[in-house]
Design a protein around this motif. Structure first.
Motif, PDB file in Angstrom:
ATOM      1  N   ASP A 291     -59.475  -8.197 -36.387  1.00 59.83           N
ATOM      2  CA  ASP A 291     -58.593  -9.068 -37.159  1.00 59.83           C
ATOM      3  C   ASP A 291     -57.657  -9.865 -36.278  1.00 59.83           C
ATOM      4  N   ARG A 292     -56.984  -9.165 -35.370  1.00 66.26           N
ATOM      5  CA  ARG A 292     -55.983  -9.842 -34.548  1.00 66.26           C
ATOM      6  C   ARG A 292     -55.639  -8.958 -33.357  1.00 66.26           C
ATOM      7  N   THR A 293     -55.129  -9.599 -32.308  1.00 61.10           N
ATOM      8  CA  THR A 293     -54.613  -8.906 -31.142  1.00 61.10           C
ATOM      9  C   THR A 293     -53.289  -9.545 -30.771  1.00 61.10           C
ATOM     10  N   ASP A 294     -52.240  -8.723 -30.697  1.00 61.96           N
ATOM     11  CA  ASP A 294     -50.932  -9.290 -30.377  1.00 61.96           C
ATOM     12  C   ASP A 294     -50.729  -9.330 -28.862  1.00 61.96           C
ATOM     13  N   PRO A 295     -49.645  -9.937 -28.379  1.00 62.22           N
ATOM     14  CA  PRO A 295     -49.439 -10.060 -26.926  1.00 62.22           C
ATOM     15  C   PRO A 295     -49.389  -8.728 -26.194  1.00 62.22           C
ATOM     16  N   GLY A 297     -51.350  -6.300 -26.712  1.00 68.14           N
ATOM     17  CA  GLY A 297     -52.691  -5.730 -26.658  1.00 68.14           C
ATOM     18  C   GLY A 297     -53.050  -4.859 -27.827  1.00 68.14           C
ATOM     19  N   HIS A 298     -52.222  -4.846 -28.872  1.00 63.80           N
ATOM     20  CA  HIS A 298     -52.534  -4.083 -30.079  1.00 63.80           C
ATOM     21  C   HIS A 298     -53.567  -4.854 -30.900  1.00 63.80           C
ATOM     22  N   THR A 299     -54.651  -4.187 -31.260  1.00 64.19           N
ATOM     23  CA  THR A 299     -55.738  -4.826 -31.997  1.00 64.19           C
ATOM     24  C   THR A 299     -56.027  -4.040 -33.272  1.00 64.19           C
ATOM     25  N   VAL A 300     -56.300  -4.758 -34.356  1.00 59.84           N
ATOM     26  CA  VAL A 300     -56.738  -4.144 -35.604  1.00 59.84           C
ATOM     27  C   VAL A 300     -58.195  -4.536 -35.836  1.00 59.84           C
ATOM     28  N   VAL A 301     -59.054  -3.546 -36.004  1.00 65.12           N
ATOM     29  CA  VAL A 301     -60.480  -3.769 -36.215  1.00 65.12           C
ATOM     30  C   VAL A 301     -60.855  -3.265 -37.600  1.00 65.12           C
ATOM     31  N   GLN A 302     -61.492  -4.102 -38.376  1.00 63.65           N
ATOM     32  CA  GLN A 302     -61.976  -3.741 -39.706  1.00 63.65           C
ATOM     33  C   GLN A 302     -63.445  -3.338 -39.596  1.00 63.65           C
ATOM     34  N   VAL A 303     -63.762  -2.124 -40.028  1.00 64.42           N
ATOM     35  CA  VAL A 303     -65.123  -1.602 -39.914  1.00 64.42           C
ATOM     36  C   VAL A 303     -65.656  -1.293 -41.308  1.00 64.42           C
TER      37      VAL A 303
END
Length: 323
Positions: A291-295, A297-303
């Protein structure tokens, strides 16, 4: 409320509560694990819960201990695998259902959801096993007559008096007869040939046997076929007629790590919802989208897991750099 079985009552009655309350270090010396039948495990080594104690009507203190080096959920980048937390949350619900809410052994549990959220640094691996206290509150209890029909519960995990994670889970219960009617001929399904796995190091595992995602088809980026080996000693601790929910969460975890930036990312947050059984022997397609990656390095992945044209489960996985 049903009384504890004698064995469970003996174990629980030996656990003193400290006046300091949840998270007090040293308040429960670990001498044994809870009976494996209460947490639906065949191998004693896979039982992470050590004891339990009722604090009020529907709130409980549950002890857990995680090994320094589990055969599957090994530490990565100096931190315990959060899947140890997920499995402990699952075990907590089964334990309370059997010991506090009168569900007979042999009944089947249908998991509907499971989630966790770990604070930074909360699961650092030490030179001794990790001692955790799970403060567990049963929020939604549905009874069918005198029997538990479903349960939703929330968990706060304490370590050395500090809260290090939260979680939730929900499941429903079925008697053996009801389960037979629900599953029918599918109870005797078997899995097919295993497709080739992705490289273990891309999904945070050390052995190809522990990989539950197939190699990607170049025409289908960010998609994998779920690969399950019913003889796997952890994923399939005992024979079952479907893909366990914990295996589906592992597939979501591996898919998220496959899409994450390099640098040993940690899946610190996960929220899974299960809609139907994942059948053995039928192809299950795992799809992932970042979905997104913030500065930072946090990433949200939809599975999403899809089988025979139906969505089997969905899961949002949050990863962050190990540091």
């Amino acid at each position: 409320m049903p009384s504890l079985p004698s064995q469970a009552a003996a174990a629980a009655s030996t656990v003193p509560l400290s006046p300091a309350g949840p998270g007090t270090p040293g308040r429960r010396p670990v001498t044994t694990a809870v009976p494996r039948q209460y947490v639906h495990r065949a191998a004693v080594a896979e039982v992470f819960l050590t004891d339990w104690h009722r604090l009020d009507r529907d709130t409980f203190s549950i002890g857990a201990q995680w090994p320094r080096g589990h055969s599957l959920y090994r530490p990565r980048a100096g931190q315990q695998d959060p899947m140890l937390l997920a499995e402990s949350i699952r075990q907590a619900g089964a334990l309370l259902a059997h010991t506090q809410y009168g569900v007979p052994l042999g009944h089947h549990f249908l998991m509907w959801s499971l989630s966790y959220d770990v604070v930074p640094g909360g699961l650092v691996a030490d030179l001794s096993p990790t001692e955790i206290e799970l403060l567990t509150t049963c929020d939604e209890i549905t009874m069918r007559g005198r029997h538990l029909a479903s349960l939703r519960y929330s968990v706060t995990a304490f370590r050395d008096r500090l809260p290090v994670a939260t979680g939730e889970a929900a499941f429903s219960c079925a008697s053996p007869a009801a389960y037979d009617r629900l599953r029918g001929d599918r109870r005797h399904a078997s899995s097919g040939a295993l497709p080739a796995p992705v490289s273990p190091d891309t999904v945070g595992r050390e052995s190809s046997r522990d990989v539950v995602l197939s190699r990607q088809d170049a025409r289908r980026p960010r998609q994998w076929q779920l690969r399950v080996e019913p003889t796997h000693p952890i994923y399939f601790d005992h024979p079952v007629d479907h893909v366990p929910g914990m295996v589906l969460l592992e597939a979501a975890r591996q898919a998220a790590l496959a899409l994450a930036r390099p640098g040993s990312p940690v899946p610190f947050r996960m929220s899974g919802t299960f809609r139907r059984y994942a059948e053995l022997g039928t192809e299950c397609r795992i799809r992932a989208r970042a979905d997104r990656t913030d500065p930072a390095g946090h990433t949200v992945v939809q599975v999403t897991g899809e089988q025979a044209g139906h969505t089997v489960f969905t899961c949002a996985v949050g990863t962050r750099p190990a540091h």
